[in-house]
Design a protein around this motif. Sequence first.
Motif, PDB file in Angstrom:
ATOM      1  N   MET A   1       2.738   7.479   5.117  1.00  0.00           N
ATOM      2  CA  MET A   1       4.089   7.751   5.597  1.00  0.00           C
ATOM      3  C   MET A   1       4.080   7.948   7.115  1.00  0.00           C
ATOM      4  N   THR A   2       5.111   7.454   7.781  1.00  0.00           N
ATOM      5  CA  THR A   2       5.188   7.508   9.239  1.00  0.00           C
ATOM      6  C   THR A   2       5.540   8.905   9.719  1.00  0.00           C
ATOM      7  N   CYS A   3       4.706   9.464  10.596  1.00  0.00           N
ATOM      8  CA  CYS A   3       4.972  10.777  11.176  1.00  0.00           C
ATOM      9  C   CYS A   3       5.855  10.591  12.408  1.00  0.00           C
ATOM     10  N   GLU A   4       7.029  11.160  12.363  1.00  0.00           N
ATOM     11  CA  GLU A   4       7.999  11.033  13.451  1.00  0.00           C
ATOM     12  C   GLU A   4       7.720  12.026  14.575  1.00  0.00           C
ATOM     13  N   ASP A   5       7.254  13.216  14.213  1.00  0.00           N
ATOM     14  CA  ASP A   5       6.935  14.257  15.190  1.00  0.00           C
ATOM     15  C   ASP A   5       6.008  15.268  14.531  1.00  0.00           C
ATOM     16  N   THR A   6       5.183  15.936  15.350  1.00  0.00           N
ATOM     17  CA  THR A   6       4.247  16.914  14.800  1.00  0.00           C
ATOM     18  C   THR A   6       4.684  18.355  14.997  1.00  0.00           C
ATOM     19  N   ASP A   7       5.560  18.609  15.956  1.00  0.00           N
ATOM     20  CA  ASP A   7       6.045  19.969  16.197  1.00  0.00           C
ATOM     21  C   ASP A   7       7.495  19.933  16.663  1.00  0.00           C
TER      22      ASP A   7
ATOM     23  N   ASN B   1       0.794  -1.229   0.000  1.00  0.00           N
ATOM     24  CA  ASN B   1       0.000   0.000   0.000  1.00  0.00           C
ATOM     25  C   ASN B   1       0.832   1.288   0.000  1.00  0.00           C
ATOM     26  N   CYS B   2       2.122   1.187  -0.310  1.00  0.00           N
ATOM     27  CA  CYS B   2       2.981   2.385  -0.282  1.00  0.00           C
ATOM     28  C   CYS B   2       2.982   3.137  -1.610  1.00  0.00           C
ATOM     29  N   PHE B   3       2.046   2.814  -2.487  1.00  0.00           N
ATOM     30  CA  PHE B   3       1.918   3.516  -3.766  1.00  0.00           C
ATOM     31  C   PHE B   3       0.449   3.812  -4.026  1.00  0.00           C
ATOM     32  N   SER B   4       0.202   4.815  -4.846  1.00  0.00           N
ATOM     33  CA  SER B   4      -1.177   5.208  -5.152  1.00  0.00           C
ATOM     34  C   SER B   4      -1.243   5.826  -6.539  1.00  0.00           C
ATOM     35  N   HIS B   5      -2.282   5.473  -7.297  1.00  0.00           N
ATOM     36  CA  HIS B   5      -2.488   6.065  -8.623  1.00  0.00           C
ATOM     37  C   HIS B   5      -3.077   7.470  -8.519  1.00  0.00           C
ATOM     38  N   GLY B   6      -3.568   7.837  -7.335  1.00  0.00           N
ATOM     39  CA  GLY B   6      -4.218   9.132  -7.165  1.00  0.00           C
ATOM     40  C   GLY B   6      -3.276  10.297  -7.424  1.00  0.00           C
ATOM     41  N   ARG B   7      -3.854  11.426  -7.856  1.00  0.00           N
ATOM     42  CA  ARG B   7      -3.066  12.602  -8.192  1.00  0.00           C
ATOM     43  C   ARG B   7      -3.369  13.750  -7.239  1.00  0.00           C
ATOM     44  N   TYR B   8      -2.323  14.455  -6.845  1.00  0.00           N
ATOM     45  CA  TYR B   8      -2.505  15.626  -6.008  1.00  0.00           C
ATOM     46  C   TYR B   8      -3.234  16.712  -6.798  1.00  0.00           C
ATOM     47  N   GLY B   9      -4.299  17.263  -6.210  1.00  0.00           N
ATOM     48  CA  GLY B   9      -5.047  18.336  -6.857  1.00  0.00           C
ATOM     49  C   GLY B   9      -6.088  17.877  -7.848  1.00  0.00           C
ATOM     50  N   GLN B  10      -6.234  16.568  -8.008  1.00  0.00           N
ATOM     51  CA  GLN B  10      -7.219  16.030  -8.953  1.00  0.00           C
ATOM     52  C   GLN B  10      -8.097  15.038  -8.210  1.00  0.00           C
ATOM     53  N   GLY B  11      -9.399  15.280  -8.185  1.00  0.00           N
ATOM     54  CA  GLY B  11     -10.295  14.463  -7.382  1.00  0.00           C
ATOM     55  C   GLY B  11     -10.750  13.179  -8.034  1.00  0.00           C
ATOM     56  N   PHE B  12     -10.171  12.798  -9.159  1.00  0.00           N
ATOM     57  CA  PHE B  12     -10.575  11.572  -9.837  1.00  0.00           C
ATOM     58  C   PHE B  12      -9.356  10.929 -10.466  1.00  0.00           C
ATOM     59  N   ILE B  13      -9.457   9.660 -10.783  1.00  0.00           N
ATOM     60  CA  ILE B  13      -8.375   8.943 -11.444  1.00  0.00           C
ATOM     61  C   ILE B  13      -8.801   8.668 -12.878  1.00  0.00           C
ATOM     62  N   SER B  14      -8.169   9.348 -13.814  1.00  0.00           N
ATOM     63  CA  SER B  14      -8.536   9.190 -15.225  1.00  0.00           C
ATOM     64  C   SER B  14      -7.903   7.936 -15.804  1.00  0.00           C
ATOM     65  N   SER B  15      -8.526   7.416 -16.837  1.00  0.00           N
ATOM     66  CA  SER B  15      -8.043   6.189 -17.473  1.00  0.00           C
ATOM     67  C   SER B  15      -7.535   6.504 -18.876  1.00  0.00           C
TER      68      SER B  15
ATOM     69  N   LYS C   1       9.144  10.112   8.432  1.00  0.00           N
ATOM     70  CA  LYS C   1      10.150   9.176   7.946  1.00  0.00           C
ATOM     71  C   LYS C   1      10.124   9.208   6.422  1.00  0.00           C
ATOM     72  N   ARG C   2      11.231   8.866   5.820  1.00  0.00           N
ATOM     73  CA  ARG C   2      11.294   8.833   4.362  1.00  0.00           C
ATOM     74  C   ARG C   2      10.384   7.761   3.763  1.00  0.00           C
ATOM     75  N   HIS C   3       9.880   8.048   2.579  1.00  0.00           N
ATOM     76  CA  HIS C   3       9.231   7.011   1.781  1.00  0.00           C
ATOM     77  C   HIS C   3      10.343   6.160   1.172  1.00  0.00           C
ATOM     78  N   PRO C   4      10.156   4.836   1.090  1.00  0.00           N
ATOM     79  CA  PRO C   4      11.255   3.978   0.608  1.00  0.00           C
ATOM     80  C   PRO C   4      11.740   4.294  -0.807  1.00  0.00           C
ATOM     81  N   PHE C   5      10.862   4.783  -1.684  1.00  0.00           N
ATOM     82  CA  PHE C   5      11.270   5.044  -3.065  1.00  0.00           C
ATOM     83  C   PHE C   5      12.281   6.198  -3.166  1.00  0.00           C
TER      84      PHE C   5
END
Length: 458
Positions: free
Chosen positions: A230-236, A5-19, A241-245
């Motif tokens: 992604m793992t949140c290490e601290d909020t303030d 689950n560390c990948f997603s076809h979704g796009r930032y700023g776009q509310g749908f996934i086009s084909s 943490k880095r994404h593996p890719f």
Amino acid sequence: MNWNNCFSHGRYGQGFISSTVRTPYERDFDRLIFSAAFRRLQDKTQVFPLPGPILVHNRLTHSLEVASVGRSLGKIVGDMLVEKLGSELSDEAKLFYQSDLSSVIAAACLAHDIGNPSFGHSGEAAISSYFEQHAGTVIGGKPLIGHFEEKEWKDLTNFEGNANSFRILTHHYANRQKGGYQLTYTTLAAIAKYPCESIGSDKKYLNRKKYGFFQADKDAFVEVAAKLGMTCEDTDPLIYKRHPFVYLVEAADDICYRVIDWEDAHRLGIIDSDTAIRHFLALLETSKWDKMDRIHKTLKELDNDPREQLAYLRAKCINYLANSCAEVFVGNNAELLTGSYNRSLIDGIEARSLEALEAINKVTIRKIYNHETVVKIELAGYEVMSSLLGAFIPAILQEKASHKERKILQLLPNQFRGENETAYEKALSVIDFISGMTDSYAMELYKNLKGISLPTHT
């Protein structure tokens, strides 16, 4: 987060996934290739001055080569992960790693330098230094530092090209489409080498060595991180943490800048053939995949063309380092997934290889990065960038701009003229404009504003 689950076809700023016929990640690659910000990299210094009688790498050719290495790394690692993890992976994940990971890494590699200003690292330093040196300069009735909150000032006095890349790719500029380039969350996460805000940076930790997003873009980064778990290490301060890719994108960049600058230096006569060949052979002698007798035979066949010899050895070194980094990635996949792997992939390869790379790096620093022409372009860039900021920042922050300042602001393109912005947002708009300039345009504008030369008709 897990490998399913560390990948997603979704796009930032776009509310749908086009084909479409192209995969989402191939579309990311294409969007970057056709973008103006990417094209401008052809006139941004990599190491050596541009232009010259001898063609050398610029930011664009460097990014294309990093993308090529990144694609190979993604392909190698994707196949190795499927083989290693087997039934732990879903059918969707297997398809992603075998077919799409290479496109993700290639796209992220294309974008990794898109936020770097003109004139190499001196451009970054000039932006930071301007704000530090003019902290007490009175603008609009109060010192420059008084216009900003503490976290905002930290961004400005520690300008970071990585954070600027994320901004360029995601920010909603005036009269432009929402979500910037609308890249997939996966590609955006893959360029986030330092997933923290500026006040959270700490050189002891790889994920915090620098920072990855400005205060103005924090919400955008939080959205990307949430979509991929992604793992949140601290909020303030906010730290993830880095994404593996990210490690694969970083490795592709590391491999290229440690090896390819030598070809330019050789063509310019800065490094002689014997030195270059000796050091590259020393690295290849540590390889468990290469046959040295075959390499020496090929070098003998190319004996009358030192440039071709070096090009051959460069290719062999890149191939060896790519396979080595892929092996390190898969061997440490559990730590990489949690973000607890606290060094780059290239630093995890065999000790003998690291020694050979360190020998190469020492020559690089002594003969290339400190060469007179490199130092001169850095100093020139420092002066140009500082001067441009000195013209635009006071003009945009003044409550009652002078005639000259109003004229200066007319030079700002429409997308950088947001209404009702805070002082911080105005400053970032100026930085967006200046950091996006090519070397030649920045130099031309500098000369125009200084009265050294007059603009020509277009």
